[in-house]
Design a protein around this motif. Structure first.
Motif, mmCIF file in Angstrom:
data_model
loop_
_atom_site.group_PDB
_atom_site.id
_atom_site.type_symbol
_atom_site.label_atom_id
_atom_site.label_comp_id
_atom_site.label_asym_id
_atom_site.label_seq_id
_atom_site.Cartn_x
_atom_site.Cartn_y
_atom_site.Cartn_z
ATOM 1 N N THR A 22 42.651 56.586 41.426
ATOM 2 C CA THR A 22 42.255 55.690 42.451
ATOM 3 C C THR A 22 41.382 54.608 41.948
ATOM 4 O OG1 THR A 22 42.844 57.187 44.002
ATOM 5 C CG2 THR A 22 41.677 55.121 44.666
ATOM 6 N N ARG A 23 40.257 54.905 41.121
ATOM 7 C CA ARG A 23 39.523 53.783 40.810
ATOM 8 C C ARG A 23 40.026 53.089 39.572
ATOM 9 N NH1 ARG A 23 33.846 55.328 40.792
ATOM 10 N NH2 ARG A 23 33.713 55.057 38.118
ATOM 11 N N GLN A 24 40.774 53.584 39.039
ATOM 12 C CA GLN A 24 41.593 52.731 37.860
ATOM 13 C C GLN A 24 42.462 51.664 38.652
ATOM 14 O OE1 GLN A 24 41.149 53.615 34.208
ATOM 15 N NE2 GLN A 24 42.013 51.608 34.275
ATOM 16 N N LYS A 25 43.131 51.908 39.438
ATOM 17 C CA LYS A 25 44.002 51.158 40.289
ATOM 18 C C LYS A 25 43.075 49.933 40.938
ATOM 19 C CE LYS A 25 46.247 53.832 43.010
ATOM 20 N NZ LYS A 25 47.309 54.226 44.007
ATOM 21 N N ILE A 26 42.119 50.584 41.740
ATOM 22 C CA ILE A 26 41.244 49.629 42.482
ATOM 23 C C ILE A 26 40.577 48.661 41.241
ATOM 24 C CG2 ILE A 26 38.986 49.395 43.446
ATOM 25 C CD1 ILE A 26 39.839 51.929 44.998
ATOM 26 N N ALA A 27 39.983 49.172 40.188
ATOM 27 C CA ALA A 27 39.585 48.217 39.338
ATOM 28 C C ALA A 27 40.442 47.290 38.733
ATOM 29 C CB ALA A 27 38.827 48.764 38.154
ATOM 30 N N ALA A 28 41.623 47.743 38.381
ATOM 31 C CA ALA A 28 42.658 46.747 37.697
ATOM 32 C C ALA A 28 43.181 45.589 38.656
ATOM 33 C CB ALA A 28 44.111 47.638 37.294
ATOM 34 N N ALA A 29 43.375 46.071 40.182
ATOM 35 C CA ALA A 29 43.557 44.979 40.966
ATOM 36 C C ALA A 29 42.334 44.140 41.511
ATOM 37 C CB ALA A 29 43.782 45.971 42.298
ATOM 38 N N ALA A 30 41.206 44.522 41.251
ATOM 39 C CA ALA A 30 40.129 43.484 41.418
ATOM 40 C C ALA A 30 39.910 42.719 40.283
ATOM 41 C CB ALA A 30 38.834 44.527 41.836
ATOM 42 N N ARG A 31 39.976 43.182 38.929
ATOM 43 C CA ARG A 31 40.013 42.535 37.986
ATOM 44 C C ARG A 31 40.946 41.241 37.986
ATOM 45 N NH1 ARG A 31 41.630 41.905 32.476
ATOM 46 N NH2 ARG A 31 39.920 41.794 31.053
ATOM 47 N N GLU A 32 42.043 41.685 38.135
ATOM 48 C CA GLU A 32 43.043 40.613 38.215
ATOM 49 C C GLU A 32 42.864 39.414 39.128
ATOM 50 O OE1 GLU A 32 46.872 38.669 36.805
ATOM 51 O OE2 GLU A 32 45.834 40.657 36.189
ATOM 52 N N LEU A 33 42.350 39.874 40.263
ATOM 53 C CA LEU A 33 42.142 38.879 41.352
ATOM 54 C C LEU A 33 40.883 37.999 41.177
ATOM 55 C CD1 LEU A 33 43.011 41.108 44.442
ATOM 56 C CD2 LEU A 33 44.177 39.205 43.721
ATOM 57 N N ALA A 40 34.102 34.841 44.156
ATOM 58 C CA ALA A 40 33.864 34.485 45.925
ATOM 59 C C ALA A 40 35.067 34.350 46.415
ATOM 60 C CB ALA A 40 33.221 32.987 45.771
ATOM 61 N N ASP A 41 36.320 33.963 45.946
ATOM 62 C CA ASP A 41 37.161 33.944 46.819
ATOM 63 C C ASP A 41 38.335 35.038 46.742
ATOM 64 O OD1 ASP A 41 37.032 31.265 47.405
ATOM 65 O OD2 ASP A 41 37.898 30.363 45.587
ATOM 66 N N THR A 42 37.856 36.218 46.032
ATOM 67 C CA THR A 42 38.507 37.565 46.330
ATOM 68 C C THR A 42 38.007 38.470 47.368
ATOM 69 O OG1 THR A 42 39.120 37.714 43.866
ATOM 70 C CG2 THR A 42 38.936 39.367 44.850
ATOM 71 N N THR A 43 38.618 38.807 48.337
ATOM 72 C CA THR A 43 38.234 39.638 49.441
ATOM 73 C C THR A 43 38.513 41.123 49.148
ATOM 74 O OG1 THR A 43 40.378 39.594 50.982
ATOM 75 C CG2 THR A 43 38.819 37.645 50.830
ATOM 76 N N MET A 44 37.767 41.937 49.797
ATOM 77 C CA MET A 44 37.883 43.232 49.704
ATOM 78 C C MET A 44 39.211 43.912 50.147
ATOM 79 S SD MET A 44 35.107 44.658 48.196
ATOM 80 C CE MET A 44 34.722 46.180 48.901
ATOM 81 N N ALA A 45 39.782 43.051 51.216
ATOM 82 C CA ALA A 45 41.115 43.448 52.013
ATOM 83 C C ALA A 45 42.133 42.975 50.941
ATOM 84 C CB ALA A 45 41.421 42.579 53.211
ATOM 85 N N GLU A 46 42.035 41.960 50.284
ATOM 86 C CA GLU A 46 43.007 41.611 49.219
ATOM 87 C C GLU A 46 43.079 42.644 48.050
ATOM 88 O OE1 GLU A 46 43.495 36.883 48.716
ATOM 89 O OE2 GLU A 46 41.512 37.850 48.362
ATOM 90 N N VAL A 47 41.841 43.105 47.741
ATOM 91 C CA VAL A 47 41.922 44.185 46.564
ATOM 92 C C VAL A 47 42.510 45.338 47.142
ATOM 93 C CG1 VAL A 47 40.293 45.437 45.212
ATOM 94 C CG2 VAL A 47 39.773 43.119 45.512
ATOM 95 N N ALA A 48 42.187 45.831 48.235
ATOM 96 C CA ALA A 48 42.723 46.988 48.486
ATOM 97 C C ALA A 48 44.394 46.767 48.687
ATOM 98 C CB ALA A 48 42.152 47.310 50.213
ATOM 99 N N ALA A 68 29.111 45.894 44.186
ATOM 100 C CA ALA A 68 29.334 47.108 43.597
ATOM 101 C C ALA A 68 30.980 47.297 43.031
ATOM 102 C CB ALA A 68 29.444 48.374 44.770
ATOM 103 N N LEU A 69 31.787 46.425 43.693
ATOM 104 C CA LEU A 69 33.200 46.487 43.154
ATOM 105 C C LEU A 69 33.149 45.658 41.950
ATOM 106 C CD1 LEU A 69 36.306 46.893 43.533
ATOM 107 C CD2 LEU A 69 36.498 44.717 44.791
ATOM 108 N N ALA A 70 32.355 44.849 41.759
ATOM 109 C CA ALA A 70 32.140 43.908 40.368
ATOM 110 C C ALA A 70 31.794 44.916 39.454
ATOM 111 C CB ALA A 70 31.409 42.604 40.745
ATOM 112 N N LYS A 71 30.809 45.654 39.733
ATOM 113 C CA LYS A 71 30.301 46.475 38.748
ATOM 114 C C LYS A 71 31.084 47.457 38.267
ATOM 115 C CE LYS A 71 26.677 48.041 36.375
ATOM 116 N NZ LYS A 71 27.075 49.242 35.768
ATOM 117 N N LEU A 72 32.036 48.056 39.199
ATOM 118 C CA LEU A 72 33.140 49.003 38.815
ATOM 119 C C LEU A 72 34.119 48.227 37.928
ATOM 120 C CD1 LEU A 72 34.485 51.968 39.658
ATOM 121 C CD2 LEU A 72 35.813 50.501 41.492
#
Length: 221
Positions: A22-33, A40-48, A68-72
């Motif tokens: 799950t952490r890997q999926k979240i990090a991959a999605a957040a990194r891409e976005l 600044a333009d990346t929202t938590m809802a978009e990442v989820a 914290a998401l950025a650090k992850l």
């Protein structure tokens, strides 16, 4: 081991694997976005949504919100996976510790650093730009400051190892050696040489190994 303990151990290992995935999926999605849209333009809802998880799961994996998401993202990109294994315990680090020849150790260190910088530089660039644009974002500023502190702390490992081998230049303390390793392996140097100057990564790796050896090692050693 009883059957009940076996089941409990298996269940715990399975939960751990699921949490890592799950952490890997979240990090991959957040990194891409973050790389495509900016921090600044990346929202938590978009990442989820991109990761296919609930927003609450996102906050569970990254308590503390977007910083914290950025650090992850940074940590998992740095390590190359989501395993809860410190860098110091990873096989590539152990191989460096086991290498008795200082020059070969630094060549291997340069190769490892180049591979890490290839992964981490785009993420670090995004976070630097966001921090520069939002100097009052205390959470993001703390993340970047923490990253630099971790990098300096991590540079002490190879410096202490060279000191233990008696390979450091006369008068060079492990702390000063660590400072030089920290600066030479910065994402900014990697980016300038490979993106601005047009060097191939192999050329950067060779340069880094030679610079580390020239700065740190005892002459003739």
């Amino acid at each position: 081991m009883t059957e009940q303990k076996k089941r409990r151990s298996y269940s715990s290992a399975l939960r751990q694997e699921q949490a890592q995935a799950t952490r890997q999926k979240i990090a991959a999605a957040a990194r891409e976005l973050m790389i495509s849209k900016g921090y600044a333009d990346t929202t938590m809802a978009e990442v989820a949504r991109e990761a296919g998880v609930a927003v609450q799961t996102l906050y569970t994996s990254a308590p503390g919100g977007k910083p914290a998401l950025a650090k992850l993202v940074y940590d998992i990109t740095l390590a190359g996976d989501a395993r809860p294994l410190p860098q110091s315990d990873r096989p590539e680090i152990q191989a460096l510790i086991d290498e008795p020849d200082p020059a070969r150790m630094l060549a291997s260190y340069a190769a490892m650093a180049t591979a890490i910088l290839r992964r981490i530089t785009p993420v670090h660039r995004v976070l630097r730009a966001a921090a520069a644009a939002s100097p009052t974002d205390a959470g993001l500023q703390d993340v970047l400051a923490g990253i630099e502190h971790e990098r300096l702390t991590g540079s002490r490992g190879p410096a202490e190892h060279l000191h233990a081998l008696g390979a450091l230049r006369p008068g060079l303390s492990p702390a000063r050696a660590a400072a030089q390793i920290y600066v030479l392996t910065s994402t900014e140097n990697f980016e300038k040489l490979t993106k601005v100057c047009g060097w191939a990564e192999a050329e950067y790796e060779e340069w880094l190994a030679s610079m580390l050896a020239a700065a740190l090692l005892r002459p003739g050693g």
